[in-house]
Design a protein around this motif. Sequence first.
Motif: not given
Length: 107
Positions: A15-23, A66-72
């Motif tokens: 992954i590119n650094k700028e794409d982390w906002s999509k993760v 910025g990365v969203r970490i969700v519980y599943g």
Amino acid sequence: DAVNQRQIKALEAVINKEDWSKVVIAYEPVWAIGTGVSCPPDKAQETHKAIRDYLRSSQGDEVADGVRIVYGGSVTPDNCNALAGCPDIDGFLVGGASLKPTFLDVI
């Protein structure tokens, strides 16, 4: 933590650094998959924080914050408020529980 770090390292390699906002990273304890049993909120928070701390050390503050970490793992009306109150849990990935009428109480 080692398993989570190994899985994130695999993502870091492609992954590119700028794409982390999509993760969005979803975490569910292996022992909870398909059981209907949820991880206690304090343990879920501990793991989410460890994931965020790893991202902070490997990718920096901007990515970690910025990365969203969700519980599943088996989110229910009974545990959603406690889980949502954890600072490093950014939301939920709801599976089979979304088919139940009580799902509206989660959202």
